[in-house]
Scaffold this active site. Sequence first.
Site, mmCIF file in Angstrom:
data_model
loop_
_atom_site.group_PDB
_atom_site.id
_atom_site.type_symbol
_atom_site.label_atom_id
_atom_site.label_comp_id
_atom_site.label_asym_id
_atom_site.label_seq_id
_atom_site.Cartn_x
_atom_site.Cartn_y
_atom_site.Cartn_z
ATOM 1 N N LYS A 14 0.814 -1.219 0.000
ATOM 2 C CA LYS A 14 0.000 0.000 0.000
ATOM 3 C C LYS A 14 0.849 1.271 0.000
ATOM 4 O O LYS A 14 0.424 2.298 -0.527
ATOM 5 C CB LYS A 14 -0.962 -0.016 1.190
ATOM 6 C CG LYS A 14 -2.096 -1.023 1.055
ATOM 7 C CD LYS A 14 -3.075 -0.891 2.201
ATOM 8 C CE LYS A 14 -4.273 -1.813 2.006
ATOM 9 N NZ LYS A 14 -3.911 -3.226 1.947
ATOM 10 N N GLU A 43 -2.060 8.002 7.821
ATOM 11 C CA GLU A 43 -2.703 8.945 6.923
ATOM 12 C C GLU A 43 -3.846 9.639 7.661
ATOM 13 O O GLU A 43 -4.315 9.140 8.700
ATOM 14 C CB GLU A 43 -3.232 8.243 5.672
ATOM 15 C CG GLU A 43 -4.360 7.262 5.935
ATOM 16 C CD GLU A 43 -4.805 6.535 4.671
ATOM 17 O OE1 GLU A 43 -3.996 6.443 3.726
ATOM 18 O OE2 GLU A 43 -5.948 6.054 4.634
ATOM 19 N N GLU A 87 -10.086 1.595 -5.456
ATOM 20 C CA GLU A 87 -10.952 2.043 -4.366
ATOM 21 C C GLU A 87 -10.566 3.455 -3.919
ATOM 22 O O GLU A 87 -9.372 3.772 -3.794
ATOM 23 C CB GLU A 87 -10.864 1.073 -3.188
ATOM 24 C CG GLU A 87 -11.309 -0.343 -3.542
ATOM 25 C CD GLU A 87 -11.342 -1.258 -2.339
ATOM 26 O OE1 GLU A 87 -10.775 -0.879 -1.289
ATOM 27 O OE2 GLU A 87 -11.931 -2.343 -2.436
ATOM 28 N N GLU A 120 -6.715 2.032 -2.370
ATOM 29 C CA GLU A 120 -5.917 0.902 -2.833
ATOM 30 C C GLU A 120 -6.485 0.388 -4.142
ATOM 31 O O GLU A 120 -7.575 0.787 -4.559
ATOM 32 C CB GLU A 120 -5.916 -0.226 -1.799
ATOM 33 C CG GLU A 120 -7.287 -0.822 -1.524
ATOM 34 C CD GLU A 120 -7.233 -1.940 -0.503
ATOM 35 O OE1 GLU A 120 -6.227 -2.668 -0.481
ATOM 36 O OE2 GLU A 120 -8.196 -2.102 0.265
ATOM 37 N N ASN A 158 -7.409 -3.290 -5.923
ATOM 38 C CA ASN A 158 -7.548 -4.739 -5.787
ATOM 39 C C ASN A 158 -7.305 -5.388 -7.137
ATOM 40 O O ASN A 158 -8.067 -5.191 -8.087
ATOM 41 C CB ASN A 158 -8.934 -5.105 -5.279
ATOM 42 C CG ASN A 158 -9.165 -4.646 -3.845
ATOM 43 O OD1 ASN A 158 -10.143 -3.998 -3.541
ATOM 44 N ND2 ASN A 158 -8.242 -4.961 -2.956
#
Length: 663
Positions: free
Chosen positions: A116, A189, A268, A282, A284
């Site tokens: 990530k 974050e 996303e 992220e 997928n």
Amino acid sequence: MIQRLLVANRGEIARRVFATCRRLGIETVAVHSDADAGMPFVAEADRAVRLPGNTPADTYLRADLVIEAARRSGADAIHPGYGFLSENAAFAQAVIDAGLTWVGPPPEAIEAMGDKVRAKEIAEKAGVPVLTAPEDPTEADLPLLVKASAGGGGRGMRVVRTLDRLEAEIEAARAEAESAFGDGTVFVEPYVEAGRHVEVQLVAAEDPDVGTVVEVFGTRDCSVQRRHQKVVEEAPAPALSPRSRVTMEEAAASLAQRIGYRGAGTVEFLHDPATDRFFFLEMNTRLQVEHPVTELVRDEDLVALQIAVAEGRGLARTVRGDRALAAYDQGHAIEVRLYAEDASYVPQSGRLLTFDLPADGAFDRLASSGIRVDSGFASGDEVSTFYDAMLAKVMAWAPTREQAIRMLVAALRRARIHGVTTNRDQLVEILTDPVFVAGEMTTTWLESRPISAESPGDSPSIDRTALVAGALMLAADDAARRRVQQGVPAAWRNVVSEPQRTTFEGHDPVEWWGTRDGFAVDGATVLEVSPTHARLEVDGVVTETRGHISSVRPGAPREVWVDSPVGSARLREVPRFTDPDDAVASGSLLAPMPGTVVAVKVETGAEVAAGDVVLVLEAMKMQHTVTAPHDGTVTEINVEPGSQVASGEVLAVVATKEVEEPA
């Protein structure tokens, strides 16, 4: 061209891929654990290969066994489904190195998006907005979110609301991530309190002339979550401004272009309704659980597109001929995840006595308004403790969102599910909540709203008519089982005195009489009764209730699962006389569900305080602590690490301390 495809997965997603393969004329291969040997997905495959063992670590996560199964079965391609090895770059490369077709994105893309921290860096270079916390945050930067770089599903994730907790939460998240994913890398974050989870579905292919071609298939909203796990998904995302929708889709396509993506993937985003801004979460690199809602509004088969890309046919000519890919959303689709779990989200297991979900289709697009059900289970199947507790995905498509909500609620209420407790009632509560109906839900909404604390299927507010119906079905079952005087009406007496009484746990007794013509109940006319249904007339309204009678074990109190127009419930009969052998000693710690004991934290004779952890039980990929109910002494330990236990089994006993009487 692919001739025989192995699905390196189980349950619903395996059946989903098999359905497309059948339409395309591709042979199928299933791999299965011992626990899954009798499941529907195994029977539906053309060939099946056993993976010895039960746990995912011994079976579905063994890349070597899966590739060997492909070799033994003659498969020339592997589809990973979702979960398990679907986002494992090393597995993807091993499939390719074995000379098999990999139905998924390039291993390099999986690896780039799997980290990530690196994914955020790549997204930022692609011009995609990202959330970035300052190196030295202040109170003005709160709240913050600590996230695991390699993880998902809420593990390795902590919300920080005060700066003095930041280091502690980082360490806790790092330890959890190391345990869950083998990688303790975390990052921090900004935390958007009232954000929405919006994602973009895309399919990318390699064109020999222009390079990567990305087709975007619209948005989905997955904001209804509990413990960072999605519960309800829909397409397109409601209440999203046209500007945000277009910009999100462009950002997702830009990211896919940058990494040379191929196949189906989902980007996303976290959308802030207050500012109409969005940020990258992220990517997928697989098919999503919620992909069917996109299929319904786009009239596309995403699995077929995955196969087309893997075969090198690209997107210019799909498996459906020369028709162009759908360029806009048609109507609205909503999906709910039906889980075997109680009201506190504890997974349940056991046999599905009845599993009847009304549907117009399964694993396919719908040409008109209807209900689609994708499931890995059927009546009689066992819900195991080894895997995820999702029973089915129930979807509705309609021309409008309001119609889709109404249709989905009706389908859930008509469902007959007996044998295990499910979240069906909670799903109906969510879908009918004014916040959801208005499309105003956020990622924190579900956990902040007051969900009924009652266990689904055990509600004490069940309609009185259903209670009476359940009692009469038990009486009819008693009569049907008699071996003598079978011609005598149930509970009939020459001289009527007191009524018969049937009591269910948590409810007042139901009083009824046996007559020459059947049964009589005050306030109702009994029209028809059998062990499986009852028709009653109350105040001129006829109601039919269907049921299923079972017992937990031979000689144990019976249960009757009733389905009436106002809802469903599991009613547990209270026996008239208690068998002393069934009595449980005070302080006994009972297994809340079937599972495996992974740790015993105390020894016999140890002194414990209320709330102290006595042992840890693992079921359905989750660990559950069993704690001392009060201060006392551990007088019995009946299990050890590795023990398989049944629901309700006595694991240990904590006796209260005896207080000495003064002399």
